[in-house]
Write an enzyme that holds these catalytic residues in place. Structure first.
Site, PDB file in Angstrom:
ATOM      1  N   ARG A 166       0.829  -1.218   0.000  1.00  0.00           N
ATOM      2  CA  ARG A 166       0.000   0.000   0.000  1.00  0.00           C
ATOM      3  C   ARG A 166       0.866   1.273   0.000  1.00  0.00           C
ATOM      4  NH1 ARG A 166      -3.230  -3.536  -0.701  1.00  0.00           N
ATOM      5  NH2 ARG A 166      -5.372  -3.635   0.096  1.00  0.00           N
ATOM      6  N   SER A 241     -10.769  -0.869   3.304  1.00  0.00           N
ATOM      7  CA  SER A 241      -9.975  -1.043   4.523  1.00  0.00           C
ATOM      8  C   SER A 241      -9.566   0.328   5.050  1.00  0.00           C
ATOM      9  CB  SER A 241      -8.700  -1.828   4.233  1.00  0.00           C
ATOM     10  OG  SER A 241      -9.017  -3.104   3.757  1.00  0.00           O
ATOM     11  N   GLU A 337      -4.991   3.715   6.425  1.00  0.00           N
ATOM     12  CA  GLU A 337      -4.725   3.517   5.002  1.00  0.00           C
ATOM     13  C   GLU A 337      -5.391   4.624   4.193  1.00  0.00           C
ATOM     14  OE1 GLU A 337      -5.569   1.550   1.207  1.00  0.00           O
ATOM     15  OE2 GLU A 337      -6.433   0.179   2.682  1.00  0.00           O
TER      16      GLU A 337
END
Ligand code: EPU
Length: 341
Positions: A166, A241, A337
């Protein structure tokens, strides 16, 4: 010439569905449009925010001084083709899932596990989107971007993108410096490498009675799993998420395992393991919890939900409370995130 609109509600442009106001708002449909706004000096003072699908942001306030730029550069074209590969380039403003479907219709392999991820093609390399054992870096060839200050085009090879879990150069060293315009992928035309070992993919394929693997079958299985766990942002405000899965060292993992024998983990290398954040959050009792107009999804504890009539600040407050209880229970820091603005 792009039109600059004033005082626009960002409600339709973020999947959490928060009604924040943009002082200035514009839509860019071409590289020329970008050059125009650079020449007008609109990107100079770092008050510009580039929006893709708005599926990875949490808006916590009005942005009266900012220019919000919706990147809608479109177009899909084949740059090169051999008997086994195709090099295909897509505009940053293309919808990610539609692009994946286009690849599957053409029997181009590589992106099928990334079906149904919300967002746009241009936002995908920013955070190296990933799901079901595949990350975008696995078949990305290069990223084209325009320097916000000089207006010069730069081509980032896969290596130059510095991809991690990520992560990419666009979130770190080159943060806020570029507007991604196009992304190219090298995809297989035959001998596809099916990746079906992650989680329940194999099980779902068996339930679907698939004996002959195809890109479409893998994509259908992924879509079915995602639909069963993840809320549709069109129905329930969310940004997928909310936290990253934390990576901890083996020593800490061994200590935690003594205290929590069932703790799940995925090895990264001989020194580090990844722990599912959803498990940590669930153990702390947050799964399915509602706090006012926001909450934690009942089927996936990593997803925070806005039920309507709430504020971005409510989600942020909930996220901080979750971080605190995971820290208190496991001494693990959960990193967000989602980009908080
Ligand atoms: N788990 C729980 N409770 C839950 C859900 C999961 O304990 O409520 C545990 C289980 O042990 C499960 C493990 O977490 O085996 C992993 O769960 P899952 O396969 O659902 O994946 P994840 O780690 O929670 C990541 C990505 C998702 C991606 C899925 C599938 C991150 C931050 N998220 O989630 O990506 O779809 O894997 O590959 O890495 C996103 O980035 O927005 C996103 C949805």
């Amino acid at each position: 010439m792009p039109v600059i609109n004033k005082n626009i509600s960002l409600l339709p442009f973020n999947t959490f569905h928060f009604d924040c106001l943009a002082g200035h708002f514009t839509i860019l449909q071409s590289e020329e449009d970008i050059q125009h706004i650079i020449q007008q000096g609109l990107l100079k003072d770092n008050q510009a925010i580039i929006l893709g699908g708005g599926s990875n942001i949490l808006l916590t306030k009005d942005l009266p001084q900012h220019l919000i730029i919706k990147n809608e550069i479109k177009g899909i074209q084949i740059l090169q083709e051999t008997s086994s590969y195709v090099l295909v380039e897509a505009g940053a403003g293309e919808n990610w899932h539609d692009f994946v479907m286009h690849c599957i219709e053409n029997d181009w392999g590589g992106l099928e596990n990334l079906s149904l991820i919300p967002g746009t093609v241009g936002a995908a390399p920013m955070q190296n989107i990933g799901a079901y054992g595949v990350e975008i870096k696995d078949c990305l060839a290069f990223v084209k971007a325009i320097d916000k200050q000089s207006g010069k085009e730069k081509l980032f090879s896969k290596e130059q993108c510095n991809f991690g879990y990520r992560e990419s150069i666009f979130k770190k060293e080159a943060k806020d410096q570029y507007i991604i315009t196009r992304v190219a992928f090298q995809l297989t035309k035959n001998n596809h490498q099916f990746r079906v070992t992650y989680g329940v993919i194999q099980q779902v394929l068996s339930e679907m009675k698939i004996s002959n693997l195809t890109l479409r079958a893998v994509s259908d299985a992924v879509i079915s799993i995602r639909k069963s766990k993840l809320p549709d942002p069109a129905v329930l405000g969310n940004a997928g998420s909310f936290f990253k899965n934390p990576e901890i060292d083996i020593q800490q993992y061994n200590q935690l395992q003594n205290l929590f024998p069932n703790i799940p983990s995925f090895p990264i290398n001989e020194h580090m393991v990844k722990i599912p954040a959803a498990w940590l959050i669930e153990q702390c009792g947050w799964k399915g919890k509602k706090v006012g107009n926001v909450g934690v999804h009942a089927h996936q504890a990593l997803v925070l939900i806005h039920y309507g009539n709430g504020k971005g600040e409510d989600v942020l407050m909930l996220a901080k409370q979750i971080q605190q209880s995971v820290m208190n229970t496991f001494t693990i820091t959960l990193q967000m995130e989602v980009n908080v603005i």
